[in-house]
Design an enzyme around this catalytic site. Structure first.
Site, PDB file in Angstrom:
ATOM      1  N   GLU A 324       0.842  -1.210   0.000  1.00 39.16           N
ATOM      2  CA  GLU A 324       0.000   0.000   0.000  1.00 39.16           C
ATOM      3  C   GLU A 324       0.871   1.251   0.000  1.00 39.16           C
ATOM      4  O   GLU A 324       0.680   2.178   0.767  1.00 39.16           O
ATOM      5  CB  GLU A 324      -0.917  -0.008   1.235  1.00 39.16           C
ATOM      6  N   CYS A 415     -10.336   0.309   7.861  1.00 40.20           N
ATOM      7  CA  CYS A 415      -9.830   1.621   8.264  1.00 40.20           C
ATOM      8  C   CYS A 415     -10.451   2.753   7.453  1.00 40.20           C
ATOM      9  O   CYS A 415     -10.720   3.838   7.993  1.00 40.20           O
ATOM     10  CB  CYS A 415      -8.310   1.662   8.145  1.00 40.20           C
TER      11      CYS A 415
END
Length: 668
Positions: A324, A415
């Site tokens: 990521e 998240c």
């Protein structure tokens, strides 16, 4: 402007500090701004009535709340996958607190208080709060060390959890003036400060945000140790002896955690994009509060690197799904773009702080690009479906390993949905700022705001239909004549600048200039750091009109972005456009947009909650039965990038080839 730091310190019964260094430019709190628009207000209301309740419900249904209950009982088994799942509750409480600050809701407030009771019961006597360990300290998962903080550098997220708790507790206290959550956070922060610091344990937090959270607690309490510990965590980076500096692997050399070299020596955005954004935001905070110019110089260089080499055209950050993370310079692939929603949120936090440091509109230009495009694309128009990653293209014949092409109601690692609950209601807080007798107008949203300028009350009313219309009206009402500078941001896109670098540019510069009128009279204005500066003795019923050219622009990328060679993207105002299957014969990967295409615009109030679409006749590539290639004219419709994937699953394109030779024929 209300001094929240001073009022909080007085409320807590703490001594008022001597003059504290801080940002030269002061934010105008979101609670001072009352929206009345058709773009952001409905989103904030949807967040209040749909997203926040759905988030709390999913925290209950997935076991996130149960983890706290079991931690209080010290029995059971941690029942979610990740040790940072605690933060989904914290972030949703933060979003709920922002909502409560402007919209009284006794039922919501009571529910939040009930969660705080559960959280408090899970806290250990010395302040430690981390359900993944407390439930059963002997049998912890692979992410959690046998001892506290043992795996903080890599996996445990203990300080990440603490940071989100601090941010939520600060928001809750400022919204409700209740200390129930704040006291939990302060007890934990006191523990953290007793464990980490000079002559104590040292670690570079694996997932940054504790630094931002400690700054929030410092602002509320004035306790210097919180600021000192935030600075300590920043300065701890780049000193771990276990990394191999010669390795190109970001995990082995520490760059994945922004830990391969001290922050003051960093000049490139590296590693996990969300962690990086939170770090850079915290560095700005600490630089402002301590006057440390070496930190400011470092994040100035990193910001330049991002904006010139590592940002997608819709403001997305983080090219690579593997970790990521940021890619190499100019590595911005479309078919595998990652662009985590949380990274755009972190980018907004960071860019606003850069503006507060420097007072340059270029930071708000980037913030606006993220906000209107690659950030709100992360949430569906229903308020309860989400993207974790934000693709740049979807083709029927191509499977993106990190992206399924459809929104999800929740994720195992969730998240992003909970992060959106706290970002959306804070948007009005980015509209205005002040420095002495300078009043900055950064974002354009129908609203009113009450301010104090030169110790005199001033009311500003914005009337516009932004982002669809560039005609802006600002009504300035000062009870008494008041001389000050009104600094109205002239967006880069209205001044032939696609971004504040050469990463993207408009293919053809426009000759249409922005126009400003004061009380109906066209006014010459000087541009200062991207702002039109209007100085006058303001009085009741003064009116400023700003006319921004809303033309359809063709965007081209720097030739070093090899994936975009021979392609154009489309922009109108702050909005980046895409083509979606539903409007284009079920397919977008075969569309060409040559140089001679003329676009018309039309506002469609019944489509996707009201959008301006772009329309044209364009050639589309066709593979005939005999496998020969030809083109045929077809109607083309482009919609705002943020609005795609609300009508089902199918193809989507942001970058369009201009010639047949540049198209990738992947399917018949």
């Amino acid at each position: 402007m209300k001094n929240y730091f001073l009022s909080a310190v007085i409320f807590l019964g703490l001594p008022v500090l001597a003059q504290q260094k801080d940002y030269a430019i002061k934010e105008v709190n979101f609670t001072q701004v009352k929206l009345s628009d058709n773009f952001w207000l409905p989103r904030i209301e949807t967040n209040r009535t749909v997203t926040i309740p759905a988030s709390f419900e999913r925290c209950e249904n997935t076991g996130r709340v149960k983890n706290f209950v079991m931690a209080a009982q010290k029995q059971g088994k941690f029942c979610t996958r990740y040790p940072f799942d605690d933060t989904d509750i914290y972030k949703t409480i933060e979003g709920a607190s922002f909502s409560l600050a402007v919209h009284s809701d006794k039922k919501l407030e009571a529910y939040v208080d009930s969660l705080i009771v559960i959280i408090k019961a899970a806290q250990e006597p010395d302040g430690y709060l981390y359900t993944a360990r407390t439930i059963d300290p002997v049998n912890v998962g692979s992410w959690v060390g046998k001892e506290r903080w043992e795996k903080e550098r890599e996996l445990s997220h203990e300080l990440y959890n603490a940071g989100h708790m601090y941010e939520a507790a600060a928001a809750h206290f400022l919204a409700t003036k209740k200390r129930n959550f704040l006291d939990i956070a302060l007890k934990n922060a006191d523990l953290v400060c007793s464990v980490f610091g000079p002559g104590k344990k040292s670690v570079a937090p694996g997932h940054e945000i504790v630094e931002m959270g400690l700054v929030k607690l410092f602002r509320i309490t004035g306790i210097r140790e919180y600021l000192n510990t935030a600075k300590f965590f920043i300065e701890a980076r780049g000193h771990y002896p276990g990394y191999d500096n010669k390795s190109a692997d970001s995990w082995k050399n520490g760059s994945y955690w922004q830990d391969s070299k001290p922050v003051v020596q960093q000049d490139e955005a590296v590693g996990h994009a969300v962690r990086a954004g939170y770090l850079y935001a915290a560095v700005a905070d600490v630089a402002a509060l301590t006057g440390d110019d070496s930190l400011t110089k470092a994040i100035d260089k990193i910001w330049e690197n991002v904006v010139t080499k590592k940002m997608y055209v819709q403001g997305g950050l983080g090219a690579k799904g593997d970790g990521e993370r940021f890619g190499e310079n100019y590595e911005l692939p479309n078919n595998t773009a990652y662009n985590e929603t949380c990274a755009a949120i972190a980018g907004v936090y960071w860019n606003y702080r850069m503006f507060l440091l420097h007072g340059d509109a270029k930071y708000i230009d980037v913030l606006e690009k993220m906000l209107y495009n690659g950030l709100i694309s992360g949430i569906g128009l229903d308020g309860k479906s989400f993207f974790y990653t934000n693709a740049m293209e979807v083709r029927n014949s191509f499977n993106h390993k990190d992206f399924e092409g459809a929104r999800s109601g929740w994720f195992e690692c969730s998240c992003c949905p909970t992060n959106l609950t706290r970002l959306i209601p804070s948007v009005p807080g980015y509209m205005y700022a002040q420095k002495d007798d300078n009043l900055f107008v950064n974002l354009f949203i129908n609203s009113t705001v009450d301010l104090m300028v030169n110790n005199k009350p001033v009311k500003i009313e914005q009337q516009n239909n932004y982002p669809w219309d560039g005609n802006l009206i600002l009504k300035i009402n000062s009870a008494a004549t008041n001389t000050f500078n009104l600094l109205v941001r002239v967006p880069g896109w209205a001044s032939n600048s696609a971004v504040p670098s050469d990463l993207y540019k408009f293919e053809t510069p426009s000759n249409t200039k922005s126009v400003i009128k004061v009380n109906g009279i066209v006014t010459d204005f000087a541009i200062q750091n991207g702002y039109a500066v209007i100085n006058k003795a303001w009085k009741k019923n003064d009116v400023v009109e700003v006319l921004l050219p809303m033309e359809v622009k063709r965007v081209v990328a720097n030739e070093k972005v090899t994936n975009d060679i021979g392609k154009v993207a489309l922009q109108r105002g702050p909005i980046i456009y895409c083509a979606e299957w539903a409007d284009n014969n079920g397919k977008t990967s075969n569309i060409l947009i040559p140089a001679n295409i003329n676009f018309t615009t039309e506002f469609k109030p019944a489509v996707l909650n009201g959008i301006t679409i772009l329309k044209a006749e364009v050639p589309a590539v066709i593979i005939n039965n005999n496998e020969t290639i030809s083109t045929q004219k077809q109607s083309f419709t482009a919609i705002p990038y943020y609005s795609w994937a609300n009508r089902g699953k199918g193809e989507m394109t942001v970058w369009f080839p201009t010639q047949v030779k540049d198209i990738e024929i992947l399917t018949k």
